[in-house]
Design a protein around this motif. Sequence first.
Motif, mmCIF file in Angstrom:
data_model
loop_
_atom_site.group_PDB
_atom_site.id
_atom_site.type_symbol
_atom_site.label_atom_id
_atom_site.label_comp_id
_atom_site.label_asym_id
_atom_site.label_seq_id
_atom_site.Cartn_x
_atom_site.Cartn_y
_atom_site.Cartn_z
ATOM 1 N N ASN A 159 -56.037 -40.434 -66.890
ATOM 2 C CA ASN A 159 -54.717 -40.349 -66.262
ATOM 3 C C ASN A 159 -54.061 -41.727 -66.261
ATOM 4 N N ASP A 160 -52.867 -41.823 -65.725
ATOM 5 C CA ASP A 160 -52.138 -43.090 -65.724
ATOM 6 C C ASP A 160 -52.857 -44.160 -64.913
ATOM 7 N N ASP A 161 -53.545 -43.771 -63.852
ATOM 8 C CA ASP A 161 -54.289 -44.749 -63.050
ATOM 9 C C ASP A 161 -55.408 -45.385 -63.870
ATOM 10 N N VAL A 163 -55.446 -45.800 -67.129
ATOM 11 C CA VAL A 163 -54.811 -46.714 -68.076
ATOM 12 C C VAL A 163 -54.412 -48.013 -67.380
ATOM 13 N N ASN A 164 -53.870 -47.916 -66.183
ATOM 14 C CA ASN A 164 -53.452 -49.110 -65.443
ATOM 15 C C ASN A 164 -54.639 -49.991 -65.060
ATOM 16 N N ARG A 351 -57.689 -39.066 -74.371
ATOM 17 C CA ARG A 351 -56.228 -39.096 -74.180
ATOM 18 C C ARG A 351 -55.533 -39.478 -75.486
ATOM 19 N N VAL A 394 -49.405 -45.080 -72.961
ATOM 20 C CA VAL A 394 -48.520 -45.154 -71.801
ATOM 21 C C VAL A 394 -47.425 -44.105 -71.812
ATOM 22 N N SER A 395 -47.304 -43.331 -72.896
ATOM 23 C CA SER A 395 -46.257 -42.315 -72.945
ATOM 24 C C SER A 395 -46.740 -41.101 -73.725
#
Length: 564
Positions: A159-161, A163-164, A351, A394-395
């Motif tokens: 998820n985005d977390d 990746v961050n 992902r 990121v997208s």
Amino acid sequence: MTNTIKNDGTPLNNSVEKTRGGYKALGMSGAKCVVLSGLNSSVVKLSHSEMNEMGLIAHFGALWCDENYSSFNPKREEHFFDHRAMASKIFRDCQACGPYIESHERGTGVWLGKDGQLLVNGQKLWSSEGEVLEHGVHDGRVYPANGDVGFDLSTPEANDDDVNKVFKALGGVNWRQPLAAELILGWFGMACISAALPRRPHVMLVGPAGCGKTTALDTVKFLLGPLAFGCTGPQRMAGYYQSLSGTTRAAAVDEFEGGSSSGYSLDTYLIARMSYSLQESDEGIIRGTPGGAAKSYRFYTPFIAACVNPPKMEPADISRWTILDAMSRKENAVMMSESEAREIGPKLARRFIARWSVYQASEKVVRKCILAAGGDGRMADTVGTLLASYWTFVSNQPATEDDANVLVEMLDIKARIELHSETDEKRCLDSLMSKVMPFKVVQGNYLVTRSLSIAQAVALVCEDPTCNPEIIARLSQLGLRVVKQNGKWQLFVVNSPEHQELRKVFAGTKWSTGGWSVVLRRLPGGGESTQRIGAGLGAAKVTIFDIPADLASANDEECRLMAA
């Protein structure tokens, strides 16, 4: 297996499981038969001496052999495994398939399918669309089961977390270049699917001791899991042959230092050059075997290396590597533990594969923007691949032209264009022009000897060709002549690699034994002609090119051509 039969003769169990084992003929490799084992889905090469009873049972399964090649001996009144009949059948089947093409074998990793989708070959074979396939032959390629990629269809996507977290860990270093953490994250995504890409750029992390470059390298290595080949120090070619040939593993090389061991680094640079653009149809490096057969070594290996003092690069290497300078650790840096990286890595790979179409579309747009900004095709291949890979994380939508322009502007494209502008012809010209030698120069009423570089001597001739006859004569001894043709100052350089003075000029460079003529011919105004270099000298083949503007005279008045 034993089937239970009903009174009417039909099987009690509706589904009859097929006995595991057997083989599929793939072809001949010299005198050996190459087959795909139905027992463990591995590629097996068998010589005639290896087709004994126990060898065939081990490769193709005892039950399958009994069911298909069991014969009755009437004298002994017992059944036996007819391995000779099976061996003959294997030979006939493999000979009918023709020669085995080793490059059609795809091992553990992510590959590009015929329909443009990704095929992940690990403990299971599956596509990026979620279709599970059997190990075997698909679209003319052989997919044996022989390793683990670290993730599968059941692995959840990051998820985005997630990746961050990775981005913050890579950004825990003060990098000199903009988008350094983004480029490293992009390298990780590219490394996950390296064999499916036409270009595989490399990354080098450079900086003083303790600045965090090794931590960043280790983070990426742990994220890759089984797809990473970690090593320390410059490696030898034999090690790469045995560890990386034919695989899709990425190499993480720490302590990749120049100096006394810089000779070993040439092997790494050579493998990196080949890996950058090797296609499946290429044979790679061909080596002979003791048995007289040729063996192909093919590499799809993206490299990431960390060092304090990098080994010297050729221009061909500079354009294939992205160099990132680490200055220091950030005070508030949040590092990622090995266990955390190994947990997130498979989810990140999952992902990326799910967004394969996003990468494909983004890469085209980013590449176009780099070319529009003044970059060349090689820069677009190298940096464009990394930026498009980063965007994929990121997208979930392909990068638009505006998105790509923002990335390229943040990249400091002018600095990268200058870095990539170094070529062999410029390096050869610098080697020639920077050579310092004694020249006789007129100073007032005296003729004195001064140490001048060839560039300084050429500039003096361009400034006043009539008042420097001693310099002109000395240049002719060196195999050089300065002339003005069609309003341009040009330099003639003798082509012959046997010219002893020119060999001394290029001593210590890779042109010390010749080859300068071919390289210098690529410079502006480059060409070949037959000319006399100096008075009393016969005509010779020479390379002609324009003298750089900073050396040529600023006076536009016509100057007389120097006497031959």
